[in-house]
Design a protein around this motif. Sequence first.
Motif, PDB file in Angstrom:
ATOM      1  N   ASP A  21       0.760  -1.062   0.017  1.00 13.03           N
ATOM      2  CA  ASP A  21       0.063  -0.006  -0.039  1.00 13.03           C
ATOM      3  C   ASP A  21       0.797   1.332   0.017  1.00 13.03           C
ATOM      4  O   ASP A  21       0.286   1.970  -0.470  1.00 13.03           O
ATOM      5  CB  ASP A  21      -1.130   0.059   1.080  1.00 13.03           C
ATOM      6  CG  ASP A  21      -0.418  -0.147   2.520  1.00 13.03           C
ATOM      7  OD1 ASP A  21       0.821  -0.138   2.537  1.00 13.03           O
ATOM      8  OD2 ASP A  21      -1.205  -0.245   3.309  1.00 13.03           O
ATOM      9  N   LYS A  56       0.555   4.148  -2.863  1.00  9.08           N
ATOM     10  CA  LYS A  56       0.395   5.680  -2.348  1.00  9.08           C
ATOM     11  C   LYS A  56       1.498   6.502  -3.117  1.00  9.08           C
ATOM     12  O   LYS A  56       1.118   7.444  -3.526  1.00  9.08           O
ATOM     13  CB  LYS A  56       0.296   5.816  -0.880  1.00  9.08           C
ATOM     14  CG  LYS A  56       0.189   7.068  -0.332  1.00  9.08           C
ATOM     15  CD  LYS A  56       0.115   7.081   1.188  1.00  9.08           C
ATOM     16  CE  LYS A  56      -0.255   8.632   1.515  1.00  9.08           C
ATOM     17  NZ  LYS A  56      -0.472   8.615   3.046  1.00  9.08           N
ATOM     18  N   ASP A  68      -0.924  11.398  -3.834  1.00  8.61           N
ATOM     19  CA  ASP A  68      -0.928  11.714  -2.273  1.00  8.61           C
ATOM     20  C   ASP A  68       0.380  11.100  -1.729  1.00  8.61           C
ATOM     21  O   ASP A  68       0.395  11.013  -0.518  1.00  8.61           O
ATOM     22  CB  ASP A  68      -2.293  10.722  -1.649  1.00  8.61           C
ATOM     23  CG  ASP A  68      -3.347  11.326  -2.118  1.00  8.61           C
ATOM     24  OD1 ASP A  68      -3.526  12.533  -2.201  1.00  8.61           O
ATOM     25  OD2 ASP A  68      -4.381  10.559  -2.186  1.00  8.61           O
TER      26      ASP A  68
END
Length: 355
Positions: A297, A301, A306
């Motif tokens: 993850d 990301k 972000d």
Amino acid sequence: MQIKDREQVEGGRERVTVVPESVDDLWHLQYVLEPGDRVAGDTTRRIQRNDDQMRDTGGEREPMWVAIAVDDIEFHKFANRLRVGGEIVACSREDQLGFHHTLNVEEREELSIEKRFKPDQKARLEEAEEATENPDVAIATVEEGQAHVHTVAQYGTEERATITGTTGKGEYSRGRSELFSELADVLKRQDVDAIILAGPGFTKQDAKKYIENNEPEVAERITMVDTASVGDRGVHEVLKRGAVADVQQETRIESEAEYIDELTRRMAEGAKAAYGPDQVKQAAEFGAIERLLVLDDRLQKERGPDGEWAISVDDIVRTTEQKGGDVTVFSSEFPPGQQLSNLGGIAALLRYRLE
């Protein structure tokens, strides 16, 4: 995962047609897909008009084929589906172009993915394809008064049942048998090829004898392993001892546990290890990385808008591979991944110590 077709398309992109066969495959796809990709498949949709109002169809949805430019991806493990949302860029009904739509991707549904695949994303698809042949495994851990059943998946382990009962023998033997009976019933319901029965002491042997006498078909799939604990800690012991590898030639979570244990050992010794984006970037540039460890993850990301790092995660991955290092992407669903998250989501086992 079935990979049904591959073809090169314009702009250096590749179109891959896949059929996910399990929730594991949907989990893999979550980290293959990213905003800007084009995804196509069959779906149903309530028709919208240009005034952005729903046409009165009595709530019925019409079947159609759509291709969307991906904006967002969500994996819903407990619903066994992957939700992929974005703007419709091609459709079997031209009047739906430009509207937003969400594809609910489920097991055994064909999906077309068009994108520039990064090396780790290609490797993930290949891993999912190879894993189709791996047997499914349940881990049952038992001691006096309690038993736990977990199943092993590529995204981690999942608890299926916790059973409690009385302890001891003699006047408590009936309660003990009830514990074993309930454990046997839970194992009977699991759609798995192999069962690892683990725990401290002799309780697991007694449990196996009970299962042999009452559920011989379940007993045929059982392998016993000694552990000091039960529950989550017992499962981690089973994985570290390599018991799952005896029935699955290779499991993602087992190798992750080995790598994170080696990393923490080296860090404690002040030896050949690096962690955090800055240290790992430096190690990659020096060609010092033997194996790069990065959290799935966090990787996703940092590739998106972000991202928090001042450096490119793709540059680290690319440099590591160009200089002969290996890359392992960790699952955030399993304890080794959670440990890696505490180290910033990225670390490396080094060929030599950096000064």
